[in-house]
Scaffold this motif. Structure first.
Motif, PDB file in Angstrom:
ATOM      1  N   GLU A  42      63.184  81.570  33.064  1.00 17.39           N
ATOM      2  CA  GLU A  42      62.160  81.307  32.051  1.00 17.39           C
ATOM      3  C   GLU A  42      61.496  79.937  32.210  1.00 17.39           C
ATOM      4  O   GLU A  42      60.280  79.817  32.127  1.00 17.39           O
ATOM      5  CB  GLU A  42      62.768  81.396  30.650  1.00 17.39           C
ATOM      6  CG  GLU A  42      63.172  82.783  30.244  1.00 17.39           C
ATOM      7  CD  GLU A  42      63.896  82.809  28.913  1.00 17.39           C
ATOM      8  OE1 GLU A  42      63.757  81.844  28.123  1.00 17.39           O
ATOM      9  OE2 GLU A  42      64.617  83.791  28.662  1.00 17.39           O
ATOM     10  N   VAL A  43      62.304  78.913  32.421  1.00 18.27           N
ATOM     11  CA  VAL A  43      61.786  77.545  32.394  1.00 18.27           C
ATOM     12  C   VAL A  43      61.266  77.090  33.751  1.00 18.27           C
ATOM     13  O   VAL A  43      60.245  76.414  33.835  1.00 18.27           O
ATOM     14  CB  VAL A  43      62.873  76.573  31.864  1.00 18.27           C
ATOM     15  CG1 VAL A  43      62.393  75.135  31.905  1.00 18.27           C
ATOM     16  CG2 VAL A  43      63.291  76.959  30.452  1.00 18.27           C
ATOM     17  N   CYS A  44      61.954  77.450  34.815  1.00 18.17           N
ATOM     18  CA  CYS A  44      61.592  76.968  36.152  1.00 18.17           C
ATOM     19  C   CYS A  44      60.788  77.978  36.962  1.00 18.17           C
ATOM     20  O   CYS A  44      60.454  77.716  38.118  1.00 18.17           O
ATOM     21  CB  CYS A  44      62.862  76.608  36.928  1.00 18.17           C
ATOM     22  SG  CYS A  44      63.811  75.283  36.198  1.00 18.17           S
ATOM     23  N   ASP A  45      60.512  79.134  36.387  1.00 20.90           N
ATOM     24  CA  ASP A  45      59.784  80.198  37.087  1.00 20.90           C
ATOM     25  C   ASP A  45      60.499  80.658  38.350  1.00 20.90           C
ATOM     26  O   ASP A  45      59.855  81.030  39.340  1.00 20.90           O
ATOM     27  CB  ASP A  45      58.351  79.768  37.426  1.00 20.90           C
ATOM     28  CG  ASP A  45      57.510  79.576  36.191  1.00 20.90           C
ATOM     29  OD1 ASP A  45      57.697  80.327  35.214  1.00 20.90           O
ATOM     30  OD2 ASP A  45      56.665  78.655  36.188  1.00 20.90           O
ATOM     31  N   HIS A  46      61.830  80.629  38.320  1.00 22.91           N
ATOM     32  CA  HIS A  46      62.596  81.138  39.447  1.00 22.91           C
ATOM     33  C   HIS A  46      62.660  82.657  39.373  1.00 22.91           C
ATOM     34  O   HIS A  46      62.638  83.231  38.277  1.00 22.91           O
ATOM     35  CB  HIS A  46      64.036  80.608  39.397  1.00 22.91           C
ATOM     36  CG  HIS A  46      64.166  79.187  39.821  1.00 22.91           C
ATOM     37  ND1 HIS A  46      65.389  78.594  40.011  1.00 22.91           N
ATOM     38  CD2 HIS A  46      63.262  78.227  40.101  1.00 22.91           C
ATOM     39  CE1 HIS A  46      65.229  77.344  40.378  1.00 22.91           C
ATOM     40  NE2 HIS A  46      63.932  77.100  40.435  1.00 22.91           N
ATOM     41  N   GLY A  47      62.784  83.284  40.536  1.00 23.95           N
ATOM     42  CA  GLY A  47      63.131  84.699  40.563  1.00 23.95           C
ATOM     43  C   GLY A  47      64.595  84.831  40.200  1.00 23.95           C
ATOM     44  O   GLY A  47      65.348  83.849  40.228  1.00 23.95           O
ATOM     45  N   SER A  48      65.032  86.022  39.861  1.00 23.25           N
ATOM     46  CA  SER A  48      66.422  86.185  39.427  1.00 23.25           C
ATOM     47  C   SER A  48      67.416  85.826  40.538  1.00 23.25           C
ATOM     48  O   SER A  48      68.445  85.204  40.265  1.00 23.25           O
ATOM     49  CB  SER A  48      66.677  87.601  38.913  1.00 23.25           C
ATOM     50  OG  SER A  48      66.381  88.554  39.897  1.00 23.25           O
ATOM     51  N   LEU A  49      67.118  86.169  41.772  1.00 31.39           N
ATOM     52  CA  LEU A  49      68.022  85.838  42.874  1.00 31.39           C
ATOM     53  C   LEU A  49      68.107  84.321  43.078  1.00 31.39           C
ATOM     54  O   LEU A  49      69.209  83.766  43.236  1.00 31.39           O
ATOM     55  CB  LEU A  49      67.568  86.518  44.166  1.00 31.39           C
ATOM     56  CG  LEU A  49      68.444  86.267  45.389  1.00 31.39           C
ATOM     57  CD1 LEU A  49      69.870  86.749  45.143  1.00 31.39           C
ATOM     58  CD2 LEU A  49      67.859  86.947  46.608  1.00 31.39           C
ATOM     59  N   GLN A  50      66.967  83.643  43.060  1.00 39.44           N
ATOM     60  CA  GLN A  50      66.961  82.186  43.216  1.00 39.44           C
ATOM     61  C   GLN A  50      67.736  81.528  42.081  1.00 39.44           C
ATOM     62  O   GLN A  50      68.515  80.602  42.307  1.00 39.44           O
ATOM     63  CB  GLN A  50      65.528  81.669  43.251  1.00 39.44           C
ATOM     64  CG  GLN A  50      65.436  80.164  43.444  1.00 39.44           C
ATOM     65  CD  GLN A  50      64.001  79.661  43.424  1.00 39.44           C
ATOM     66  OE1 GLN A  50      63.074  80.380  43.066  1.00 39.44           O
ATOM     67  NE2 GLN A  50      63.823  78.415  43.806  1.00 39.44           N
ATOM     68  N   ALA A  51      67.545  82.011  40.851  1.00 38.30           N
ATOM     69  CA  ALA A  51      68.248  81.454  39.699  1.00 38.30           C
ATOM     70  C   ALA A  51      69.760  81.668  39.816  1.00 38.30           C
ATOM     71  O   ALA A  51      70.546  80.767  39.507  1.00 38.30           O
ATOM     72  CB  ALA A  51      67.724  82.075  38.411  1.00 38.30           C
ATOM     73  N   GLU A  52      70.160  82.840  40.278  1.00 38.02           N
ATOM     74  CA  GLU A  52      71.589  83.116  40.477  1.00 38.02           C
ATOM     75  C   GLU A  52      72.178  82.198  41.536  1.00 38.02           C
ATOM     76  O   GLU A  52      73.275  81.659  41.366  1.00 38.02           O
ATOM     77  CB  GLU A  52      71.804  84.574  40.877  1.00 38.02           C
ATOM     78  CG  GLU A  52      71.598  85.554  39.758  1.00 38.02           C
ATOM     79  CD  GLU A  52      71.748  86.994  40.207  1.00 38.02           C
ATOM     80  OE1 GLU A  52      72.425  87.248  41.235  1.00 38.02           O
ATOM     81  OE2 GLU A  52      71.187  87.878  39.530  1.00 38.02           O
ATOM     82  N   GLN A  53      71.467  82.012  42.633  1.00 38.35           N
ATOM     83  CA  GLN A  53      71.949  81.131  43.703  1.00 38.35           C
ATOM     84  C   GLN A  53      72.085  79.696  43.212  1.00 38.35           C
ATOM     85  O   GLN A  53      73.087  79.033  43.487  1.00 38.35           O
ATOM     86  CB  GLN A  53      71.028  81.202  44.914  1.00 38.35           C
ATOM     87  CG  GLN A  53      71.091  82.522  45.629  1.00 38.35           C
ATOM     88  CD  GLN A  53      70.068  82.670  46.730  1.00 38.35           C
ATOM     89  OE1 GLN A  53      69.026  81.999  46.719  1.00 38.35           O
ATOM     90  NE2 GLN A  53      70.342  83.551  47.676  1.00 38.35           N
ATOM     91  N   CYS A  54      71.083  79.203  42.476  1.00 36.91           N
ATOM     92  CA  CYS A  54      71.148  77.841  41.929  1.00 36.91           C
ATOM     93  C   CYS A  54      72.330  77.699  40.969  1.00 36.91           C
ATOM     94  O   CYS A  54      73.020  76.680  40.972  1.00 36.91           O
ATOM     95  CB  CYS A  54      69.851  77.478  41.216  1.00 36.91           C
ATOM     96  SG  CYS A  54      68.470  77.176  42.332  1.00 36.91           S
ATOM     97  N   THR A  55      72.545  78.704  40.161  1.00 36.70           N
ATOM     98  CA  THR A  55      73.654  78.666  39.199  1.00 36.70           C
ATOM     99  C   THR A  55      74.998  78.653  39.923  1.00 36.70           C
ATOM    100  O   THR A  55      75.905  77.895  39.540  1.00 36.70           O
ATOM    101  CB  THR A  55      73.555  79.855  38.228  1.00 36.70           C
ATOM    102  OG1 THR A  55      72.273  79.814  37.583  1.00 36.70           O
ATOM    103  CG2 THR A  55      74.636  79.794  37.169  1.00 36.70           C
TER     104      THR A  55
END
Length: 95
Positions: A42-55
């Protein structure tokens, strides 16, 4: 014919070229995985895969670079992540 840019477009272009800052997400023991992923989307405009990897990187390494750019572009994003209970800082990307 030479293309003309508005001052707003020039600022956006310069912002994209000025990648001297990095937004860093820090691990915490409070927020759940799914919440962090959803917030990054929502905040960083990441795709779900990118957000999962960052997390995952944040969880296992203690922190992760989630976005590069200028201070003026990253500060509102950092503030929103902080407002949502995530620990984020802005650091020099060259350090």
């Amino acid at each position: 014919m030479e293309e003309q840019y508005s001052s707003s477009q020039m600022e956006d272009l310069l912002d994209e070229l000025n990648l001297k800052q990095v937004l860093v997400l820090h691990n915490d023991e409070v927020n759940e995985f799914v919440y962090v992923v959803d917030t990054l989307v929502e905040v960083c405009d990441h795709g779900s895969l990118q957000a999962e990897q960052c997390t995952l990187i944040t969880h296992y390494k203690g922190k992760c670079n989630v976005k590069y750019g200028s201070l003026t572009r990253l500060k509102p994003i950092k503030d929103e992540l902080n407002r949502r209970g995530l620990q984020a800082t802005i650091e020099n990307s060259l350090s």
